[in-house]
Design a protein around this motif. Sequence first.
Motif, PDB file in Angstrom:
ATOM      1  N   VAL A 139      -0.729  -1.526  -3.809  1.00  0.00           N
ATOM      2  CA  VAL A 139      -1.473  -0.449  -3.143  1.00  0.00           C
ATOM      3  C   VAL A 139      -0.575   0.762  -2.936  1.00  0.00           C
ATOM      4  O   VAL A 139       0.630   0.611  -2.711  1.00  0.00           O
ATOM      5  CB  VAL A 139      -2.056  -0.940  -1.790  1.00  0.00           C
ATOM      6  CG1 VAL A 139      -0.964  -1.354  -0.822  1.00  0.00           C
ATOM      7  CG2 VAL A 139      -2.968   0.092  -1.143  1.00  0.00           C
ATOM      8  N   LEU A 148      -7.041  -0.707   6.121  1.00  0.00           N
ATOM      9  CA  LEU A 148      -7.360  -1.291   4.807  1.00  0.00           C
ATOM     10  C   LEU A 148      -7.213  -2.816   4.854  1.00  0.00           C
ATOM     11  O   LEU A 148      -8.059  -3.558   4.348  1.00  0.00           O
ATOM     12  CB  LEU A 148      -6.457  -0.680   3.739  1.00  0.00           C
ATOM     13  CG  LEU A 148      -6.616  -1.154   2.301  1.00  0.00           C
ATOM     14  CD1 LEU A 148      -6.298  -0.031   1.321  1.00  0.00           C
ATOM     15  CD2 LEU A 148      -5.771  -2.367   1.964  1.00  0.00           C
ATOM     16  N   LYS A 149      -6.133  -3.270   5.483  1.00  0.00           N
ATOM     17  CA  LYS A 149      -5.882  -4.717   5.540  1.00  0.00           C
ATOM     18  C   LYS A 149      -6.917  -5.455   6.397  1.00  0.00           C
ATOM     19  O   LYS A 149      -7.063  -6.667   6.267  1.00  0.00           O
ATOM     20  CB  LYS A 149      -4.466  -4.985   6.079  1.00  0.00           C
ATOM     21  CG  LYS A 149      -3.384  -4.734   5.027  1.00  0.00           C
ATOM     22  CD  LYS A 149      -1.994  -4.867   5.613  1.00  0.00           C
ATOM     23  CE  LYS A 149      -0.935  -4.948   4.524  1.00  0.00           C
ATOM     24  NZ  LYS A 149      -0.871  -6.261   3.856  1.00  0.00           N
ATOM     25  N   ILE A 207      -3.282   2.150   6.006  1.00  0.00           N
ATOM     26  CA  ILE A 207      -2.896   0.838   5.464  1.00  0.00           C
ATOM     27  C   ILE A 207      -3.281  -0.277   6.442  1.00  0.00           C
ATOM     28  O   ILE A 207      -3.757  -1.336   6.037  1.00  0.00           O
ATOM     29  CB  ILE A 207      -1.394   0.773   5.070  1.00  0.00           C
ATOM     30  CG1 ILE A 207      -1.049  -0.576   4.442  1.00  0.00           C
ATOM     31  CG2 ILE A 207      -0.457   1.061   6.216  1.00  0.00           C
ATOM     32  CD1 ILE A 207      -1.781  -0.894   3.150  1.00  0.00           C
TER      33      ILE A 207
END
Lengths: 138, 80
Positions: free
Chosen positions: A92, A115-116, A112
Amino acid sequence: MIDIELLETPLSVDACLRNVQNVEAGGIDIFVGTVRNQTKGKKVLRLEFEAYAPMAISEMKKIAERAQQKWPVKRIAIHHRIGTLQIGEIAVIIAVATPHRKASFEACQFAIDTLKETVPIWKKEIFEDGEVWVAAHP
Amino acid sequence: MKIQILAFGIAKDIVGGTTLDFEIPEGTNVAQLKRQLQKDYPSFTELTSLAIAINSEYAQDEQQISERDEVVLIPPVSGG
């Protein structure tokens, strides 16, 4: 401007940087997530990523839009790879361009971290003696 | 009514394929569907979480499922 990609081919940090560069932005923060060679001391051979593609793309767009609402984001790129990845390969890339550096760090970390939690992408770690879907079990 | 459910990640391993044909009563909501799936496939109860997406959006427990919806099993995500 928002640049979202879900790709089966290797990701490019240069492409993400190019896509977020902007004369109004004095700071660009780039997060690069790569494939680690071990988990809890166990040797990882490779990773396999799969995605529910239409929703993964729409959830990544939502993250970019939320980042733009919370910080003065001029441009943001979120590129995620799917398929089989070898150790060291890039899974990513998130690049965020803002007028000043502090907001770029904060927005990139938000992107991030979120996103996780929300983007429907799954990774399977392949070990010498088996395989595990990451985070599936408590 | 008959619906087709898409499965990804560990959900695919649990149901034994990428699609699952499933019979549910008219008016079934997301919470009821999850309970039925957990009954038919007890491995779902061992997961950290199980979400349902309808037409590419996370669905709330009370949302009703209709025959034309795209229903997707979302086990714990692990991108990045």
